[in-house]
Design an enzyme around this catalytic site. Structure first.
Site, PDB file in Angstrom:
ATOM      1  N   ASP A 289       0.817  -1.218   0.000  1.00  0.00           N
ATOM      2  CA  ASP A 289       0.000   0.000   0.000  1.00  0.00           C
ATOM      3  C   ASP A 289       0.850   1.268   0.000  1.00  0.00           C
ATOM      4  OD1 ASP A 289      -2.005  -1.815   0.267  1.00  0.00           O
ATOM      5  OD2 ASP A 289      -2.867  -0.953   2.091  1.00  0.00           O
ATOM      6  N   ASP A 290       0.169   2.370  -0.289  1.00  0.00           N
ATOM      7  CA  ASP A 290       0.651   3.744  -0.050  1.00  0.00           C
ATOM      8  C   ASP A 290       1.674   4.280  -1.056  1.00  0.00           C
ATOM      9  OD1 ASP A 290      -0.968   3.529   2.120  1.00  0.00           O
ATOM     10  OD2 ASP A 290       0.575   3.859   3.634  1.00  0.00           O
ATOM     11  N   HIS A 340      -6.123   3.213  -3.679  1.00  0.00           N
ATOM     12  CA  HIS A 340      -6.031   3.339  -2.215  1.00  0.00           C
ATOM     13  C   HIS A 340      -6.409   4.771  -1.796  1.00  0.00           C
ATOM     14  CE1 HIS A 340      -4.884   2.090   1.760  1.00  0.00           C
ATOM     15  NE2 HIS A 340      -3.733   2.738   1.813  1.00  0.00           N
ATOM     16  N   HIS A 344      -5.252   9.408   1.194  1.00  0.00           N
ATOM     17  CA  HIS A 344      -5.246   8.585   2.401  1.00  0.00           C
ATOM     18  C   HIS A 344      -6.057   9.154   3.561  1.00  0.00           C
ATOM     19  CE1 HIS A 344      -3.581   5.505   5.122  1.00  0.00           C
ATOM     20  NE2 HIS A 344      -3.189   4.903   4.014  1.00  0.00           N
ATOM     21  N   HIS A 434       3.656  -2.454   2.925  1.00  0.00           N
ATOM     22  CA  HIS A 434       3.654  -1.084   2.387  1.00  0.00           C
ATOM     23  C   HIS A 434       4.852  -0.864   1.487  1.00  0.00           C
ATOM     24  CE1 HIS A 434       0.798  -0.804   5.671  1.00  0.00           C
ATOM     25  NE2 HIS A 434       0.287   0.256   5.047  1.00  0.00           N
TER      26      HIS A 434
HETATM   27 ZN   LIG Z   1      -2.561   3.055   3.457  1.00  0.00          ZN
END
Ligand SMILES: [Zn+2]
Length: 478
Positions: A289-290, A340, A344, A434
């Site tokens: 993620d991210d 995503h 955020h 991540h």
């Molecule tokens: Zn995230």
């Protein structure tokens, strides 16, 4: 009539009656022509359901361009407030109605409106009206707004590059007709434009926050000029492009366009997917993620490449915008991409419209970078109230959770990550890691990954992407 004929002996009489009969039959056929057309059309609809290969009968208005006229805002959504206190939605509808009337008078057009009264229509529904009808163009009518009342002018917005010629022709005609400053055409990520599959533009006719422009926009004269200018723009566009872009025939309208999302291909259920089926054997989906960032993400991609395995990256829109080349690399190297959100946020605390914009903008930026629209979404912090889950599912996006949380973002050691994975992973599992946003550029994740892959292979696991795990297409465009 026939039995009386038989009784007559004279040949001459039979001829006269025969001619009369033919004339009557002809009249009867002409009389029923309308219902005949009706039958042909309903037959057509039936054929569409059953046999796509049967070529349909020709129908009367096959040479008309279908234009969807969209009056922006409406109902609970008033649009921008004008200098004199009125609202944009009123102007939009009044002008849209004029455009609609003028288009109806034109042989080459068949118009349709998205709203005919002061009602609220969702942006995606406006695009859906045009898509479902197989329209040839969508024109959405708006007035512009700015805090400084001196700002004025006409501008036309588009989203996809194939809408640029239409945007240019509408812009040219409208700014010329009203004499407002020509602010040109602009690319904007507006939902009604993003979701429309045909050339689609938003015409921002003028600024209702500018008192002089507002007066013209609200006048009969101004609206007549603007409506005629829009119609002229459409005529120029379809006139010039006519040879390249003939109007769709009923036959061609029936052929489903290949990139369109076929709902039958897969089923998005109203739920969060935490894992795949153990029936598919020892499969695991690694997710990151991210990202993307320029340090951790490329290192992770290198490791995946060395080990010849595919994973899934849940991307942040604002980072995708800064690093489109990494989005391309992810896709080029065979990994799946998920959405995503843009920035955020916590979706438990984000208003619905903002949340949808976060997702829609991220879809767009990923599509711009790599030509794919994700079919997956993972909520930041895993926070997702039911109404937003439903709204996301309606966009044909599956919401993905995880079964193993490596806690890598907290900076735990690579050994801790490995022990969590070995303890918690079951066949069909989804591992959360991540590719940005953690401590020391995810050094722990990168170290753990190099060990995790061979160890899981040793245990008999095969590495799949989330779409493979869940039997979904890689993206919406498939
Ligand atoms: Zn995230």
């Amino acid at each position: 009539m026939i039995s009386r004929n038989k009784r007559r002996k004279s040949i001459k009489g039979i001829y006269i009656l025969l001619i009369l009969f033919i004339v009557l039959l002809g009249l009867k056929l002409t009389w029923h022509n309308d219902s005949l057309t009706g039958k042909l059309i309903s037959n057509l609809a039936e054929r569409k359901e059953t046999a796509m290969t049967v070529s349909p009968p020709k129908i009367v208005n096959k040479t008309k361009y279908r234009i969807v006229v969209d009056a922006g805002h409406g109902g609970k959504d008033p649009g921008a407030p004008g200098a004199s206190g009125g609202h944009e939605k009123i102007f939009n509808l009044a002008l849209a109605q004029r455009v609609y009337q003028l288009l109806k008078e034109e042989q080459m057009f068949e118009p349709r409106m998205t709203r005919t009264e002061d009602q609220f229509v969702e942006l995606q529904d406006r695009a859906a009206i045009a898509n479902d009808w197989n329209a040839d163009a969508l024109i959405s009518i708006h007035a512009n707004t700015y805090k400084d009342p001196k700002i004025s002018g006409t501008e036309t917005l588009y989203r996809h590059s194939d809408s640029i010629p239409l945007a240019e022709m509408i812009q040219e005609q409208v700014s010329k007709a009203l004499g407002f400053p020509d602010r040109g055409i602009k690319m904007e990520q507006l939902k009604v434009l993003s979701l429309s599959k045909m050339p689609a533009v938003v015409a921002e006719i003028g600024y209702i926050t500018n008192p002089e422009e507002e007066a013209i926009l609200l006048s009969n004269k101004g609206q007549d000029l603007a409506a005629q200018a829009i119609v002229d723009g459409l005529k120029n566009y379809f006139g010039q492009n006519g040879s390249l872009n003939p109007p769709k025939t009923e036959e061609s309208r029936q052929i489903p366009s290949p990139p369109a999302l076929n709902q039958n291909q897969y089923k998005i259920e109203n739920k969060v997917y935490f894992d795949g089926s153990a029936k598919d054997g020892k499969q695991v989906a690694l997710t990151f993620d991210d990202g993307p960032d320029t340090i951790a993400t490329p290192k992770i991609l290198d490791i995946l490449k060395e080990n010849k395995i595919k994973a899934t990256f849940f991307i942040l829109g604002n980072r995708a915008k800064s690093h489109p080349e990494l989005i391309r690399r992810i896709v080029d190297e065979g990994h799946a991409i998920g959405n995503h959100s843009w920035s955020h946020p916590n979706f438990d605390k984000t208003p619905m419209n903002e949340a949808m914009k976060e997702i829609e903008d991220t879809q767009d930026v990923i599509e711009d970078a790599a030509g794919v629209r994700p079919i997956l979404f993972r909520a930041p912090y895993g926070a997702l109230p039911k109404d937003k889950l439903n709204a996301i599912n309606k966009m044909n996006i599956a919401v993905i959770g995880w079964t193993v949380d490596t806690l890598d973002w907290t900076g735990v050691s690579s050994n801790k990550i490995l022990s969590l994975v070995h303890k918690q992973l079951r066949p069909g599992g989804i591992v959360l890691q991540h590719s940005a946003n953690g401590k020391k550029h995810m050094a722990n994740t990168i170290e753990a990954l190099q060990q995790m892959i061979p160890e899981l292979k040793e245990k008999g696991y095969s590495f799949v992407t989330v779409p493979q795990l869940l039997h979904l297409p890689d993206s919406q465009s498939q």
